[in-house]
Design a protein around this motif. Structure first.
Motif, PDB file in Angstrom:
ATOM      1  N   VAL A  32      44.283 -38.094  35.027  1.00 52.35           N
ATOM      2  CA  VAL A  32      45.716 -37.821  35.112  1.00 52.35           C
ATOM      3  C   VAL A  32      46.507 -39.113  35.221  1.00 52.35           C
ATOM      4  O   VAL A  32      47.558 -39.274  34.594  1.00 52.35           O
ATOM      5  N   GLN A  33      46.002 -40.063  36.002  1.00 57.73           N
ATOM      6  CA  GLN A  33      46.696 -41.346  36.133  1.00 57.73           C
ATOM      7  C   GLN A  33      46.746 -42.083  34.794  1.00 57.73           C
ATOM      8  O   GLN A  33      47.773 -42.658  34.416  1.00 57.73           O
ATOM      9  N   GLY A  34      45.615 -42.064  34.080  1.00 58.61           N
ATOM     10  CA  GLY A  34      45.589 -42.711  32.764  1.00 58.61           C
ATOM     11  C   GLY A  34      46.511 -42.023  31.777  1.00 58.61           C
ATOM     12  O   GLY A  34      47.220 -42.673  31.006  1.00 58.61           O
ATOM     13  N   ALA A  35      46.544 -40.667  31.819  1.00 59.82           N
ATOM     14  CA  ALA A  35      47.414 -39.910  30.923  1.00 59.82           C
ATOM     15  C   ALA A  35      48.884 -40.149  31.259  1.00 59.82           C
ATOM     16  O   ALA A  35      49.737 -40.204  30.370  1.00 59.82           O
ATOM     17  N   LYS A  36      49.166 -40.286  32.544  1.00 63.33           N
ATOM     18  CA  LYS A  36      50.545 -40.539  32.963  1.00 63.33           C
ATOM     19  C   LYS A  36      51.025 -41.892  32.429  1.00 63.33           C
ATOM     20  O   LYS A  36      52.142 -42.002  31.911  1.00 63.33           O
ATOM     21  N   ALA A  37      50.200 -42.930  32.533  1.00 63.77           N
ATOM     22  CA  ALA A  37      50.559 -44.246  32.004  1.00 63.77           C
ATOM     23  C   ALA A  37      50.700 -44.185  30.479  1.00 63.77           C
ATOM     24  O   ALA A  37      51.597 -44.805  29.895  1.00 63.77           O
ATOM     25  N   PHE A  38      49.830 -43.408  29.834  1.00 62.07           N
ATOM     26  CA  PHE A  38      49.906 -43.235  28.378  1.00 62.07           C
ATOM     27  C   PHE A  38      51.229 -42.596  27.988  1.00 62.07           C
ATOM     28  O   PHE A  38      51.906 -43.033  27.039  1.00 62.07           O
ATOM     29  N   SER A  39      51.626 -41.554  28.705  1.00 60.85           N
ATOM     30  CA  SER A  39      52.875 -40.846  28.401  1.00 60.85           C
ATOM     31  C   SER A  39      54.080 -41.754  28.566  1.00 60.85           C
ATOM     32  O   SER A  39      55.076 -41.619  27.853  1.00 60.85           O
ATOM     33  N   ILE A  47      45.140 -48.183  29.274  1.00 59.39           N
ATOM     34  CA  ILE A  47      43.799 -48.591  28.827  1.00 59.39           C
ATOM     35  C   ILE A  47      42.897 -48.835  30.031  1.00 59.39           C
ATOM     36  O   ILE A  47      41.752 -48.361  30.077  1.00 59.39           O
ATOM     37  N   PHE A  48      43.409 -49.554  31.020  1.00 56.28           N
ATOM     38  CA  PHE A  48      42.630 -49.822  32.228  1.00 56.28           C
ATOM     39  C   PHE A  48      42.240 -48.520  32.939  1.00 56.28           C
ATOM     40  O   PHE A  48      41.079 -48.319  33.327  1.00 56.28           O
ATOM     41  N   LEU A  49      43.215 -47.620  33.103  1.00 60.10           N
ATOM     42  CA  LEU A  49      42.968 -46.380  33.845  1.00 60.10           C
ATOM     43  C   LEU A  49      42.077 -45.417  33.066  1.00 60.10           C
ATOM     44  O   LEU A  49      41.215 -44.742  33.662  1.00 60.10           O
ATOM     45  N   LEU A  50      42.250 -45.350  31.758  1.00 59.88           N
ATOM     46  CA  LEU A  50      41.414 -44.455  30.962  1.00 59.88           C
ATOM     47  C   LEU A  50      39.978 -44.951  30.874  1.00 59.88           C
ATOM     48  O   LEU A  50      39.033 -44.153  30.835  1.00 59.88           O
ATOM     49  N   ARG A  51      39.796 -46.266  30.859  1.00 63.17           N
ATOM     50  CA  ARG A  51      38.427 -46.798  30.898  1.00 63.17           C
ATOM     51  C   ARG A  51      37.774 -46.465  32.241  1.00 63.17           C
ATOM     52  O   ARG A  51      36.573 -46.184  32.310  1.00 63.17           O
ATOM     53  N   THR A  70      43.962 -44.519  20.997  1.00 60.38           N
ATOM     54  CA  THR A  70      45.367 -44.569  20.605  1.00 60.38           C
ATOM     55  C   THR A  70      46.127 -45.627  21.396  1.00 60.38           C
ATOM     56  O   THR A  70      46.932 -46.386  20.845  1.00 60.38           O
ATOM     57  N   ALA A  71      45.864 -45.688  22.710  1.00 57.83           N
ATOM     58  CA  ALA A  71      46.515 -46.698  23.554  1.00 57.83           C
ATOM     59  C   ALA A  71      46.135 -48.103  23.098  1.00 57.83           C
ATOM     60  O   ALA A  71      46.977 -49.015  23.066  1.00 57.83           O
ATOM     61  N   GLU A  72      44.877 -48.305  22.733  1.00 60.12           N
ATOM     62  CA  GLU A  72      44.426 -49.626  22.273  1.00 60.12           C
ATOM     63  C   GLU A  72      45.109 -50.019  20.969  1.00 60.12           C
ATOM     64  O   GLU A  72      45.466 -51.187  20.773  1.00 60.12           O
TER      65      GLU A  72
END
Length: 292
Positions: A32-39, A47-51, A70-72
């Motif tokens: 969720v944190q990674g998706a929130k930063a992505f949004s 990228i950091f959080l999704l990894r 996609t973020a990369e």
């Protein structure tokens, strides 16, 4: 199902699972944190959080990996994006994001300067998905690969196809600009050839004129002198045309600046479309915090 709807569906699943604060709950929180930063368009953070998220087995899935790729791509980390495309294709051979990952893989190769490989991958994409929404973009990047390799003839065919068959696509203006650039390059190449040929002819006539003067001691070479004058006028015309070409180049640069402004407006529209995903991510995070 569109990508945004699919991501929204993933959030809804997490909303109703009701996981306790455990290793599995931490995995959900990481995603969720990674998706929130992505949004929010915070690509480096996402990228950091999704990894971090895919380190949990629960998040080692097509949704998380595709969001990471996609973020990369947005962050310009093309080498990592390409490698992650390879990992994705090995682990998720039949997922809803297959076509998009194949497209990202081809575009990442282009951005890495691997033009021949990019053409092969994106051509494969076009062959497999002729009705795909990214089809015009794939054609454009194939054309860009040809253009970068100075293969203007093949590039021109693709740019023309985009302008004529996909005039409403976001890449149509960029393709039109490339067509004008190719025409400009052809004119400049022709001008350089004429300058070279005329210059050599002028020097040859001048040398012959001087040789005749030395041999005769008088000016009895009126034809040679007249030829020199004609060539001088021709050179003046070429210089005038050169100035006209410089003016055309200036106009093309202005069009490029206008295209950049349009791309900026397009980004604003994309940010607006992501707003719903951002709200859902915030709601999910709030519920997780309340459970903690």
């Amino acid at each position: 199902m569109s990508l945004m709807k699919r991501f929204s569906a993933v959030f809804l699943i997490f909303l109703f699972i009701g996981l306790p604060l455990s290793a599995q709950g931490l995995a959900v929180s990481a995603f969720v944190q990674g998706a929130k930063a992505f949004s929010a368009g915070e690509w480096t953070s996402s990228i950091f959080l999704l990894r971090k998220a895919i380190a949990y087995p629960e998040n080692f899935n097509a949704d998380t990996w595709y969001m990471l790729i996609t973020a990369e791509m947005y962050a310009g980390e093309y080498k990592n994006a390409y490698q992650d495309c390879e990992t994705y294709m090995q682990n998720f051979p039949e997922s809803p994001y297959d076509s998009y990952v194949l497209y990202h893989r081809g575009r990442a190769l282009y951005c890495m300067g691997e033009y021949e490989k990019s053409v092969l991958v994106l051509s494969d994409f076009c062959h497999q998905y002729p009705e795909h929404e990214m089809y015009p973009s794939a054609l454009y990047w194939i054309g860009e690969s040809f253009f970068a390799a100075y293969n203007y003839d093949d590039a021109e065919v693709l740019y023309s196809a985009i302008v004529n068959d996909y005039s409403d696509d976001a890449k149509a203006d960029a393709a039109q600009y490339r067509l004008e650039t190719i025409k400009q390059a052809a004119r400049e190449e022709k001008l350089l050839y004429l300058l070279k040929e005329t210059g050599e002819e002028y020097l040859a006539a001048k040398e012959e004129y001087e040789r005749q003067l030395k041999l005769s001691g008088v000016d009895n070479t009126s034809d040679a002198r007249r030829r020199i004058l004609d060539l001088q006028r021709s050179n003046s015309d070429l210089e005038r045309r050169s100035l006209e070409l410089e003016h055309e180049v200036s106009q093309l640069k202005e069009k490029l600046d206008e295209e950049k402004r349009k791309n900026a407006d397009l980004k604003q529209g994309t940010d607006y479309l992501l707003s719903d995903l951002k709200k859902k991510a915030a709601m999910t995070q709030k519920l997780l915090d309340e459970r903690k």
